[in-house]
Write a protein that holds these residues in place. Sequence first.
Motif, PDB file in Angstrom:
ATOM      1  N   TYR A  47       0.838  -1.195   0.000  1.00 52.99           N
ATOM      2  CA  TYR A  47       0.000   0.000   0.000  1.00 52.99           C
ATOM      3  C   TYR A  47       0.879   1.254   0.000  1.00 52.99           C
ATOM      4  CZ  TYR A  47      -2.510   3.795   2.396  1.00 52.99           C
ATOM      5  OH  TYR A  47      -3.012   5.013   2.771  1.00 52.99           O
ATOM      6  N   TYR A  48       1.853   1.307   0.908  1.00 54.93           N
ATOM      7  CA  TYR A  48       2.744   2.465   0.964  1.00 54.93           C
ATOM      8  C   TYR A  48       3.559   2.604  -0.329  1.00 54.93           C
ATOM      9  CZ  TYR A  48       1.788   3.374   5.929  1.00 54.93           C
ATOM     10  OH  TYR A  48       1.190   3.703   7.125  1.00 54.93           O
ATOM     11  N   ALA A  49       3.964   1.487  -0.906  1.00 58.18           N
ATOM     12  CA  ALA A  49       4.713   1.524  -2.168  1.00 58.18           C
ATOM     13  C   ALA A  49       3.844   2.087  -3.289  1.00 58.18           C
ATOM     14  CB  ALA A  49       5.226   0.125  -2.518  1.00 58.18           C
ATOM     15  N   ILE A  50       2.568   1.687  -3.310  1.00 58.65           N
ATOM     16  CA  ILE A  50       1.636   2.221  -4.310  1.00 58.65           C
ATOM     17  C   ILE A  50       1.453   3.723  -4.088  1.00 58.65           C
ATOM     18  CG2 ILE A  50      -0.767   2.221  -5.105  1.00 58.65           C
ATOM     19  CD1 ILE A  50      -0.784  -0.822  -4.426  1.00 58.65           C
ATOM     20  N   LEU A  51       1.269   4.127  -2.825  1.00 57.85           N
ATOM     21  CA  LEU A  51       1.116   5.552  -2.516  1.00 57.85           C
ATOM     22  C   LEU A  51       2.308   6.362  -3.014  1.00 57.85           C
ATOM     23  CD1 LEU A  51      -0.288   5.975   1.116  1.00 57.85           C
ATOM     24  CD2 LEU A  51      -1.309   6.752  -1.017  1.00 57.85           C
ATOM     25  N   SER A  52       3.497   5.826  -2.839  1.00 56.59           N
ATOM     26  CA  SER A  52       4.700   6.568  -3.225  1.00 56.59           C
ATOM     27  C   SER A  52       4.794   6.748  -4.738  1.00 56.59           C
ATOM     28  CB  SER A  52       5.953   5.886  -2.685  1.00 56.59           C
ATOM     29  OG  SER A  52       6.232   4.715  -3.404  1.00 56.59           O
ATOM     30  N   GLU A  53       4.181   5.874  -5.503  1.00 55.10           N
ATOM     31  CA  GLU A  53       4.273   5.915  -6.958  1.00 55.10           C
ATOM     32  C   GLU A  53       3.017   6.471  -7.623  1.00 55.10           C
ATOM     33  OE1 GLU A  53       5.851   5.718 -10.618  1.00 55.10           O
ATOM     34  OE2 GLU A  53       6.935   5.330  -8.756  1.00 55.10           O
ATOM     35  N   GLU A  67       9.510  -3.392   9.096  1.00 55.09           N
ATOM     36  CA  GLU A  67      10.158  -2.254   9.756  1.00 55.09           C
ATOM     37  C   GLU A  67       9.682  -0.933   9.145  1.00 55.09           C
ATOM     38  OE1 GLU A  67      14.690  -0.512  10.059  1.00 55.09           O
ATOM     39  OE2 GLU A  67      14.430  -2.692   9.950  1.00 55.09           O
ATOM     40  N   ILE A  68       9.620  -0.889   7.825  1.00 50.53           N
ATOM     41  CA  ILE A  68       9.165   0.321   7.129  1.00 50.53           C
ATOM     42  C   ILE A  68       7.710   0.624   7.480  1.00 50.53           C
ATOM     43  CG2 ILE A  68       8.600   1.238   4.826  1.00 50.53           C
ATOM     44  CD1 ILE A  68      11.216  -0.238   3.869  1.00 50.53           C
ATOM     45  N   VAL A  69       6.872  -0.409   7.468  1.00 49.22           N
ATOM     46  CA  VAL A  69       5.455  -0.228   7.798  1.00 49.22           C
ATOM     47  C   VAL A  69       5.303   0.315   9.219  1.00 49.22           C
ATOM     48  CG1 VAL A  69       3.287  -1.463   8.273  1.00 49.22           C
ATOM     49  CG2 VAL A  69       4.529  -1.871   6.137  1.00 49.22           C
ATOM     50  N   LEU A 118       4.446   7.425  12.023  1.00 51.31           N
ATOM     51  CA  LEU A 118       4.354   8.789  11.487  1.00 51.31           C
ATOM     52  C   LEU A 118       2.901   9.177  11.221  1.00 51.31           C
ATOM     53  CD1 LEU A 118       7.386   8.863   9.030  1.00 51.31           C
ATOM     54  CD2 LEU A 118       7.133  10.171  11.148  1.00 51.31           C
ATOM     55  N   ASP A 119       2.115   8.259  10.663  1.00 48.20           N
ATOM     56  CA  ASP A 119       0.692   8.531  10.429  1.00 48.20           C
ATOM     57  C   ASP A 119      -0.027   8.821  11.740  1.00 48.20           C
ATOM     58  OD1 ASP A 119       0.665   8.392   7.670  1.00 48.20           O
ATOM     59  OD2 ASP A 119       0.061   6.278   7.596  1.00 48.20           O
ATOM     60  N   SER A 120       0.306   8.084  12.773  1.00 54.63           N
ATOM     61  CA  SER A 120      -0.301   8.293  14.085  1.00 54.63           C
ATOM     62  C   SER A 120       0.053   9.681  14.627  1.00 54.63           C
ATOM     63  CB  SER A 120       0.169   7.204  15.047  1.00 54.63           C
ATOM     64  OG  SER A 120      -0.352   7.411  16.324  1.00 54.63           O
ATOM     65  N   TRP A 121       1.298  10.079  14.498  1.00 51.70           N
ATOM     66  CA  TRP A 121       1.727  11.410  14.937  1.00 51.70           C
ATOM     67  C   TRP A 121       0.984  12.491  14.156  1.00 51.70           C
ATOM     68  CZ3 TRP A 121       7.716  10.418  14.952  1.00 51.70           C
ATOM     69  CH2 TRP A 121       8.057   9.711  16.115  1.00 51.70           C
ATOM     70  N   ILE A 122       0.850  12.298  12.860  1.00 52.53           N
ATOM     71  CA  ILE A 122       0.149  13.273  12.019  1.00 52.53           C
ATOM     72  C   ILE A 122      -1.309  13.402  12.466  1.00 52.53           C
ATOM     73  CG2 ILE A 122      -0.761  13.672   9.680  1.00 52.53           C
ATOM     74  CD1 ILE A 122       1.931  12.415   8.672  1.00 52.53           C
ATOM     75  N   GLU A 123      -1.966  12.281  12.710  1.00 55.60           N
ATOM     76  CA  GLU A 123      -3.360  12.314  13.173  1.00 55.60           C
ATOM     77  C   GLU A 123      -3.485  13.061  14.497  1.00 55.60           C
ATOM     78  OE1 GLU A 123      -4.934   8.317  13.272  1.00 55.60           O
ATOM     79  OE2 GLU A 123      -4.392   8.003  11.170  1.00 55.60           O
TER      80      GLU A 123
END
Length: 141
Positions: free
Chosen positions: A65-71, A106-108, A114-119
């Motif tokens: 999912y994160y890889a798709i988001l990045s591209e 590890e990346i996830v 980071l998503d939690s901090w942003i929220e």
Amino acid sequence: MKVLLEDLGKIDRAKKGKVYKAGTVFIGMSATRGGDVHYLDEDGEIESKYATVEFNGKYNSKYIYYAILSEHNRWINRYIQHINVTISDLKAMEINIITDINKQNEIVNKLDLLDSWIENEERLIYMWKNIKKSSLEKMLI
């Protein structure tokens, strides 16, 4: 390693009433909605305006999912010339992935943190805006 999205799982149009498994990624089919990529955290239905990507379990689905988001934004701006994205367009999306599952995990974990901090920060901003609004209303009475 660059891979085609179709090599990572089954890509199809979401079907009304179908319950999809947690870990499914769904992508908006309208190019004008650029960046419309979502991750299903728990089993549930997905609106038919989305394409679904159900993974084969070889990789961490949240990592993909994160890889798709990045591209996705770069891909949609570069390759899509018409109003809507087709299933064949999505199948041809190329993404970079790391094949080591431990590195993926590890990346996830880091990106989820980071998503939690942003929220949390967004909630704080919302609260401060409400305090400001309330103060302004009281000040102008």
